[in-house]
Design a protein around this motif. Structure first.
Motif, PDB file in Angstrom:
ATOM      1  N   THR A   1       7.656  20.273  -1.298  1.00 21.28           N
ATOM      2  CA  THR A   1       8.306  19.327  -0.386  1.00 21.28           C
ATOM      3  C   THR A   1       7.490  18.045  -0.319  1.00 21.28           C
ATOM      4  O   THR A   1       6.263  18.092  -0.263  1.00 21.28           O
ATOM      5  CB  THR A   1       8.428  19.939   1.020  1.00 21.28           C
ATOM      6  N   ILE A   2       8.176  16.905  -0.316  1.00 20.73           N
ATOM      7  CA  ILE A   2       7.522  15.601  -0.166  1.00 20.73           C
ATOM      8  C   ILE A   2       8.235  14.807   0.924  1.00 20.73           C
ATOM      9  O   ILE A   2       9.448  14.581   0.855  1.00 20.73           O
ATOM     10  CB  ILE A   2       7.550  14.791  -1.474  1.00 20.73           C
TER      11      ILE A   2
ATOM     12  N   LEU B   1       0.846  -1.193   0.000  1.00 20.20           N
ATOM     13  CA  LEU B   1       0.000   0.000   0.000  1.00 20.20           C
ATOM     14  C   LEU B   1       0.880   1.241   0.000  1.00 20.20           C
ATOM     15  O   LEU B   1       1.838   1.339   0.771  1.00 20.20           O
ATOM     16  CB  LEU B   1      -0.901   0.014   1.237  1.00 20.20           C
ATOM     17  N   VAL B   2       0.536   2.178  -0.844  1.00 21.53           N
ATOM     18  CA  VAL B   2       1.249   3.456  -0.907  1.00 21.53           C
ATOM     19  C   VAL B   2       0.204   4.559  -1.008  1.00 21.53           C
ATOM     20  O   VAL B   2      -0.576   4.600  -1.967  1.00 21.53           O
ATOM     21  CB  VAL B   2       2.211   3.539  -2.109  1.00 21.53           C
ATOM     22  N   GLY B   3       0.178   5.432  -0.013  1.00 21.65           N
ATOM     23  CA  GLY B   3      -0.791   6.521   0.002  1.00 21.65           C
ATOM     24  C   GLY B   3      -0.098   7.865  -0.031  1.00 21.65           C
ATOM     25  O   GLY B   3       1.083   7.992   0.286  1.00 21.65           O
ATOM     26  N   ALA B   4      -0.854   8.882  -0.423  1.00 21.44           N
ATOM     27  CA  ALA B   4      -0.323  10.242  -0.473  1.00 21.44           C
ATOM     28  C   ALA B   4      -1.360  11.213   0.052  1.00 21.44           C
ATOM     29  O   ALA B   4      -2.559  11.069  -0.209  1.00 21.44           O
ATOM     30  CB  ALA B   4       0.071  10.619  -1.893  1.00 21.44           C
TER      31      ALA B   4
ATOM     32  N   ALA C   1      10.925   9.353  -2.381  1.00 15.99           N
ATOM     33  CA  ALA C   1      10.516  10.761  -2.334  1.00 15.99           C
ATOM     34  C   ALA C   1      10.912  11.482  -3.615  1.00 15.99           C
ATOM     35  O   ALA C   1      10.137  12.289  -4.160  1.00 15.99           O
ATOM     36  CB  ALA C   1      11.138  11.446  -1.118  1.00 15.99           C
ATOM     37  N   GLN C   2      12.103  11.189  -4.114  1.00 20.20           N
ATOM     38  CA  GLN C   2      12.563  11.813  -5.356  1.00 20.20           C
ATOM     39  C   GLN C   2      11.714  11.380  -6.539  1.00 20.20           C
ATOM     40  O   GLN C   2      11.339  12.197  -7.392  1.00 20.20           O
ATOM     41  CB  GLN C   2      14.033  11.458  -5.603  1.00 20.20           C
TER      42      GLN C   2
ATOM     43  N   CYS D   1       2.855  14.160   1.912  1.00 20.57           N
ATOM     44  CA  CYS D   1       3.453  13.048   2.653  1.00 20.57           C
ATOM     45  C   CYS D   1       3.021  11.733   2.011  1.00 20.57           C
ATOM     46  O   CYS D   1       1.828  11.508   1.777  1.00 20.57           O
ATOM     47  CB  CYS D   1       3.016  13.085   4.115  1.00 20.57           C
ATOM     48  N   ILE D   2       4.007  10.909   1.703  1.00 18.83           N
ATOM     49  CA  ILE D   2       3.786   9.545   1.219  1.00 18.83           C
ATOM     50  C   ILE D   2       3.853   8.606   2.419  1.00 18.83           C
ATOM     51  O   ILE D   2       4.788   8.681   3.222  1.00 18.83           O
ATOM     52  CB  ILE D   2       4.864   9.135   0.203  1.00 18.83           C
ATOM     53  N   VAL D   3       2.871   7.719   2.557  1.00 11.99           N
ATOM     54  CA  VAL D   3       2.925   6.702   3.607  1.00 11.99           C
ATOM     55  C   VAL D   3       2.801   5.335   2.950  1.00 11.99           C
ATOM     56  O   VAL D   3       2.030   5.149   2.005  1.00 11.99           O
ATOM     57  CB  VAL D   3       1.813   6.907   4.658  1.00 11.99           C
ATOM     58  N   THR D   4       3.569   4.392   3.461  1.00 14.41           N
ATOM     59  CA  THR D   4       3.570   3.051   2.870  1.00 14.41           C
ATOM     60  C   THR D   4       3.876   2.008   3.926  1.00 14.41           C
ATOM     61  O   THR D   4       4.555   2.290   4.926  1.00 14.41           O
ATOM     62  CB  THR D   4       4.597   2.958   1.726  1.00 14.41           C
TER      63      THR D   4
END
Length: 326
Positions: free
Chosen positions: A275-276, A177-180, A253-254, A237-240
């Motif tokens: 920014t991430i 799972l990858v959320g943003a 992030a890049q 923000c990416i959460v995984t």
């Protein structure tokens, strides 16, 4: 069916919104700690605790990312978040106490509502408390939290800009799972990443449609003078649940920054502080390139979601003002 980052095990998210003032903050919390990283592409960032996220630094855990309005003043919200996390026993054990690791990025919304009201320690603490207490509810999007005072399409000044907000998206591949979560306050237009069609941005002089801002920028050429310089930022923000090292999270992030280019035009300008952050809980092994690819898709769709979920406010139109066209 919409999926929320609240649905990713190990992560919480909550808002504090000062609706009348057009500002607020949003906390993304991983109580057990996540591997953290950051990528800063914009020319005018307002950030806290980003150096410790570099792969060569020795702090290997991140408990909270605070996304806040209020420009640099909004960095105070991260201190409130840290105190609330400490009260809840969340943090890095340093022997004599607990120190929550909280990274933060702020956006400039002072020109949207009130220039004198900013998210502070109280709002930062409240957003963390809401993250814990509202974990079983849908996460609000649009004109809430860090998205409350967001605007886009500001090449010609605030009079022809449009209201944006906060959006989210979750992508998956099997159990990965990858959320943003994105608060979109860009100088550029927001476009549908799949069709390229503008969703929100620079209005025509008569206010009836959205103008291609890249074309407008090129036409203005060297005569361009950006109103309210360095007052735009998209913070995300990416959460995984992937297991990543700090170096791998940095690469994610890049890669995720490409999602900005897919949905914001132009992007990463000298007037944006883009920014991430990445937070990885480490629940399962996954190829870094797969995580990064899903992160790109989650970011671009979260940005589009921010435009679609925004509602007119402070005299500004939103994408929902043109529902028949989007």
């Amino acid at each position: 069916m919409h999926r929320s980052i609240r649905d990713i095990p190990g992560f919480l998210a909550g808002h504090a919104t000062l609706a009348e003032a057009g500002t607020g903050c949003t906390a993304i919390v991983c109580p057990k700690g996540a591997t953290g990283a950051v990528d800063v592409r914009g020319g005018a960032p307002a950030t806290r605790e980003t150096d410790l996220l570099r792969p060569e630094e020795t702090v290997n855990v991140l408990h909270c990312v605070m996304l806040s309005g209020g420009s640099a003043y909004g960095l105070a919200a991260a201190s409130g978040a840290a105190e609330e996390l400490e009260r809840r026993g969340v943090g890095l054990d340093v022997g004599v106490g607990i120190v929550p690791i909280v990274s933060s990025a702020c956006l400039f919304d002072l020109a949207c509502g009130s220039a004198t009201v900013r998210p502070g320690m109280e709002e930062g603490a409240q957003s963390v408390a809401n993250a814990f207490e509202e974990k079983d509810k849908p996460l609000a999007r649009g004109n809430v939290g860090a998205g409350c005072g967001c605007t886009v399409g500001k090449l010609e000044g605030p009079e022809r800009s449009m209201k944006s907000g906060l959006g989210e998206d979750v992508e998956s591949a099997g159990e990965l799972l990858v959320g943003a979560l994105s608060a979109v306050n860009a100088v550029g237009n927001i476009c549908d990443p799949e069709t390229g069609k503008p969703l929100s941005g620079l209005l025509s002089e008569d206010g009836t449609h959205i103008v291609n801002e890249e074309d407008a920028l090129i036409a203005a050429s060297t005569s361009l003078v950006m109103p309210l310089a360095r007052t735009n930022t998209t913070i995300s923000c990416i959460v995984t649940n992937a297991r990543l090292t700090k170096a791998e999270a940095t690469k994610v992030a890049q890669m995720a920054a490409d999602g900005y280019a897919h949905a914001i035009r132009p992007t990463h300008t000298t007037n944006d502080g883009d920014t991430i952050f990445v937070m990885a809980s480490g629940s399962l092994e996954a190829p870094v390139d797969l995580v990064g690819t899903l992160a790109v898709r989650a970011i671009e769709r979260a940005i589009a979601d921010a435009a679609r979920e925004a509602r007119p406010a402070f005299g500004l139109k939103a994408a929902s003002s043109f529902d028949s066209e989007i």
